[in-house]
Design an enzyme around this catalytic site. Structure first.
Site, PDB file in Angstrom:
ATOM      1  N   ASP A 286       1.782  -3.243  -5.683  1.00 35.32           N
ATOM      2  CA  ASP A 286       1.044  -2.890  -5.788  1.00 35.32           C
ATOM      3  C   ASP A 286      -0.835  -3.370  -6.728  1.00 35.32           C
ATOM      4  OD1 ASP A 286       0.744   1.017  -6.371  1.00 35.32           O
ATOM      5  OD2 ASP A 286      -0.581  -0.396  -5.228  1.00 35.32           O
TER       6      ASP A 286
ATOM      7  N   GLY B  70      -5.216   2.414 -10.706  1.00 32.86           N
ATOM      8  CA  GLY B  70      -4.391   1.169 -10.520  1.00 32.86           C
ATOM      9  C   GLY B  70      -4.648   0.151 -11.101  1.00 32.86           C
TER      10      GLY B  70
ATOM     11  N   ASP C 241      -1.698   3.569   2.579  1.00 33.84           N
ATOM     12  CA  ASP C 241      -1.208   3.562   1.391  1.00 33.84           C
ATOM     13  C   ASP C 241      -3.249   3.956   0.389  1.00 33.84           C
ATOM     14  OD1 ASP C 241      -0.759   0.596  -0.893  1.00 33.84           O
ATOM     15  OD2 ASP C 241       0.224   2.874  -1.271  1.00 33.84           O
TER      16      ASP C 241
END
Lengths: 445, 374
Positions: free
Chosen positions: A304, A323, A151
């Site tokens: 996440d 992010g 990931d």
């Protein structure tokens, strides 16, 4: 205090919903029944008006530890998780050094002793996450790793991915992929669509995700390896999973709260806080993700959670890192979307709102039961709220209304996309192995 | 981004109403007159500081802004990426906050990344002018081009250059639309002023994703596509005889590397404005180019030098239009009509004080009489 009484709430788990008190002793649930009363030395937690659920399990968190302790650590991330009602996390391996060997797995395990949530690791699929050859999968499996993923990036080479699935299947492990074909993604910084065209920012099309979803499903079918698809963002991806599931392919998948609630329209102000990979996509995609969640195609909601320092998110949009934070707002975001029928972006909405009780059942399934099973934690997490179960619980007040304030977050970073927005539903208490880690919304650790 | 009572920044063509554009055009008219004097200077922005922050190579545009500021008697500061401490790790935000602390009134920002002027505007109280942000917008270029077309059409039709002064004009924008901030700003500005814009480009140089005309699936041939809501086509020869203006964009050699085009030669053969193609244009149709031109690629040398090509006028008008923009944002009573300036005494620019000192006023037209106020 080894005895705790959670009083006044409504229990929701895999067996349904019922009004009951929950008595905890020595880390386990001692009794669940209406009318239980405190006797002797007992910590009483007021759960009136609240739901009492099995603690949430996040399949996808970035703890930046080892590597960037000023951005987040196992400790700070676990505190953030606890505030969000999570009692267990799977930490992603794109740390520095990456989690691709037994040594680093052991480091994280050491660092998570005394953490405010149970921290498991995912291990990298490839050595150094470089996508060239397999990492020490067997060694890591022996240390308890059950999920492997690169990931942050997808495995670009199909033959290598096939090899990884064959090996992981032998170990009984799950291969999880961040589906992004790098060449099609073309270095795009947002979703390729009407908004990217208007803003002059190169985008990545949904196809960059879906071609790899298709590839990985095909390989899972070929190898029999359990496949878990991380942070799906596109309508077509959900449809592919739906078809594969109908054919018996061993595939599971997750979506993030931000992909359910937000759209690419948020990028219009050029604030890199909204830059994420996979990118926020269209309202149609958000609706498809929600539809998948409701019909069970989407197994889990995973955050996440991706902390970044402020200076990173103040770079020009095309230079800023991808992010967003998510641990503290995940539950409230999903609850708000399900019960209002609207997302948090203006153009996301038009869903039928769910009654609160039904929304809680979806949440328990997608944020506790199924993620625990996928992560192989289903002897300790995501269990029925019944006598004998480990006492990992989340007490959630569905009526509390609050405004997201990143300065009050337990995370070391503050890149929260929902800063300043109003959410409905707040975690009141979180119990980890019978210990009250969060009481009345405040960390006790 | 505009606030009640006036514009604070010029970030995007969308920030300007038709009457704002009209005001900028008329200001440019008066500054054009100023520029033709022996001492082409007015004290309009005396005491103000204008900083150029150019993080992308562009000597021409930067000098154009600096000349504009100086002709308005503003002080200038120049910050270019190569000489800056950004290379030493200072952040963009720190740079902006440092300049703000030094008392800069306006920042003219050019950056290779889309959106930087919006980010900068969040970190400072200074007025921001977007001088080009990545592939997104270049609003002052669009204003220069509007002004150039206006001056030509005023000559041709005798109109007064007010309101939607490009009404009825058909404009084809030709070239690398996908990577062009000029295309986005110019098409928005021309459309705002009443023109009908269409785009002509190879499929690989139109913005992604492919936009189809409402109700049509797939490209369905050359006229099934659109771009930002305006018509688009792959076929230049088809539309050439019908347009009044051909606006050419430069083809960058870097595009070959990214596999957008097989070769420059193929581009020229289908989309280059060759002498032969120019002969098939309407007799009074015009050619524009934001510069720098690559002769022999998007435009034949003979066409570049012909009377119908306005490229040199575009360059010449750069300074006066930028003077108009700076004055529009920073000038005394920038939120009022120019005529009010002479009456105002208490504005931040203190024209009244200057008037008393030098016997002149802040109004550009008035300076002509006093002659040579520095």
């Amino acid at each position: 205090m080894t005895r705790v009484l959670v009083a006044g709430g409504t229990v929701v788990d895999n067996r349904g919903t019922r009004r009951a008190e929950v008595a905890l002793e020595k880390g386990r649930i001692a009794a669940v029944a209406p009318g239980l009363e405190a006797a002797g030395e007992v910590q009483v937690l007021d759960a009136s008006g609240c739901f009492v659920l099995p603690g949430l399990v996040d399949l996808h968190t970035h703890l930046r530890d080892p590597g960037l302790p000023e951005v987040e650590t196992v400790a700070s991330g676990s505190r953030s998780a606890a505030l969000g009602g999570f009692t267990a996390l799977v930490a992603m391996p794109n740390t520095d050094p990456p989690i691709d060997s037994a040594e680093v797995v052991r480091y994280v395990r050491e660092a998570s002793k005394g953490a405010a949530a149970e921290v498991h690791c995912a291990g990298a699929i490839t050595a150094g996450r470089a996508g060239e050859r397999l990492a020490a999968l067997g060694e890591m499996a022996r240390e308890g790793v059950r999920i492997f993923t690169d990931d942050g990036a997808g495995v670009q080479d199909a033959a290598l991915m096939r090899m990884a699935m064959e090996y992981a299947a032998m170990l009984g492990a799950v291969v999880a992929d961040h589906c992004e074909d790098r060449s099609l993604a073309g270095g795009g910084h947002m979703h390729e669509g009407r908004w990217s065209s208007l803003l002059g920012i190169p985008g990545q099309p949904s196809e960059a995700e879906t071609v790899m979803v298709f590839r990985d499903i095909s390989l899972a079918r070929l190898t029999g390896c359990r496949l878990h698809l991380l942070h799906l963002s596109a309508e077509a991806s959900v449809e592919l999973v739906r078809q594969a599931r109908a054919q018996g392919v061993p595939v599971t998948c997750e979506v993030t709260p931000h992909h359910l609630a937000l759209s690419d329209s948020e990028v219009a102000a050029f604030d890199p806080v909204f830059k994420v990979n996979p990118p926020l996509r269209t309202p149609t995609d958000a609706a498809a993700l929600l539809g998948g969640l409701l019909d069970g195609t989407v197994d889990a909601v995973a955050t996440d959670h991706a902390p970044h320092p402020a200076q990173g998110k103040e770079l020009p949009f095309d230079q800023a890192p991808f992010g967003m934070l998510g641990l503290e707002t995940a539950l409230a975001t999903v609850f708000t979307v399900l019960t209002t029928g609207r997302g948090l972006s203006e153009d996301v909405g038009g869903f039928d709102p769910l009654p609160v009780a039904e929304a809680m059942e979806v949440i328990v399934r997608a944020m506790s039961l199924r993620p625990a099973r996928i992560a192989g934690m289903d002897g300790r997490q995501g269990m029925a709220v019944e006598q004998g179960s480990p006492a990992n619980l989340c007490v959630f007040d569905p009526a509390a209304s609050w405004v997201v304030d990143p300065s009050r977050s337990a995370s070391r970073s503050s890149n929260a996309p929902l800063a300043g927005r109003k959410l409905t539903g707040l975690v009141r208490h979180t119990l980890l192995k019978g210990q009250a880690v969060v009481v009345d919304g405040e960390l006790q650790w | 981004m505009s606030i009640p009572g006036g514009i604070r920044h010029l970030l995007s063509v969308g920030d300007l109403s038709v009457s704002d554009v009209e005001q900028v055009m008329r200001l440019a008219d008066s500054f054009a007159e100023v520029s033709s004097r022996p001492i082409p200077k007015v004290p309009a922005l005396r005491g103000k500081t204008v900083a150029t922050l150019f993080f992308e190579d562009s000597t021409r545009t930067r000098l154009s802004f600096e000349a504009a500021a100086k002709r308005l008697s503003a002080d200038t500061m120049s910050f270019t990426a190569s000489s800056s401490s950004l290379n030493k790790g200072e952040s963009l935000r720190d740079t902006v906050e440092t300049l703000t602390a030094m008392g800069v009134d306006a920042m003219v920002v050019r950056h290779a990344s889309a959106g930087v002027p919006w980010q900068v505007a969040r970190w400072t109280s200074a007025a921001i002018v977007n001088a080009g942000d990545g592939a997104h917008e270049h609003p002052t270029q669009a204003l220069v081009d509007c002004y150039t077309l206006r001056e030509t059409t005023m000559k041709q039709t005798g109109s007064d250059g007010g309101g939607c002064f490009l009404e009825g004009l058909r404009v084809a924008i030709v070239g690398d639309i996908r990577h062009s901030r000029v295309a986005r700003s110019v098409s928005a500005a021309f459309t705002k002023l009443g023109a009908q814009v269409l785009f002509v480009a190879p499929a690989t140089l139109l913005p992604r994703p492919l936009e189809c005309k409402a109700g049509q699936k797939g490209a369905a041939g050359a006229d099934g596509i659109s771009c930002w809501g305006m018509p688009a086509t792959w076929d230049l020869d088809d539309v050439l005889p019908e347009v009044d203006v051909v606006y050419l964009l430069r083809i960058q050699a870097e595009r070959m590397g990214s596999a957008c085009l097989p070769s420059l030669r193929e581009y020229t053969s289908r989309w280059g404005l060759t002498a032969e193609r120019a002969r098939r244009m309407k007799q009074r149709a015009l050619v524009m180019h934001p510069g720098p031109m690559v002769r022999g690629v998007e435009i034949a040398p003979e066409v570049a030098d012909s009377a119908r090509c306005l490229a040199t006028r575009q360059v010449a008008n750069g300074v006066v239009v930028r003077m108009a923009v700076l004055f529009f944002l920073l000038g005394a009573g920038s939120r009022e009509q120019p005529g009010a300036i002479a009456k105002e005494n208490g504005s931040s620019n203190q024209p009244g004080a200057i008037a008393k000192e030098n016997g002149s006023s802040n109004q550009p037209g008035a300076s002509a009489k006093e002659n040579g106020v520095d």
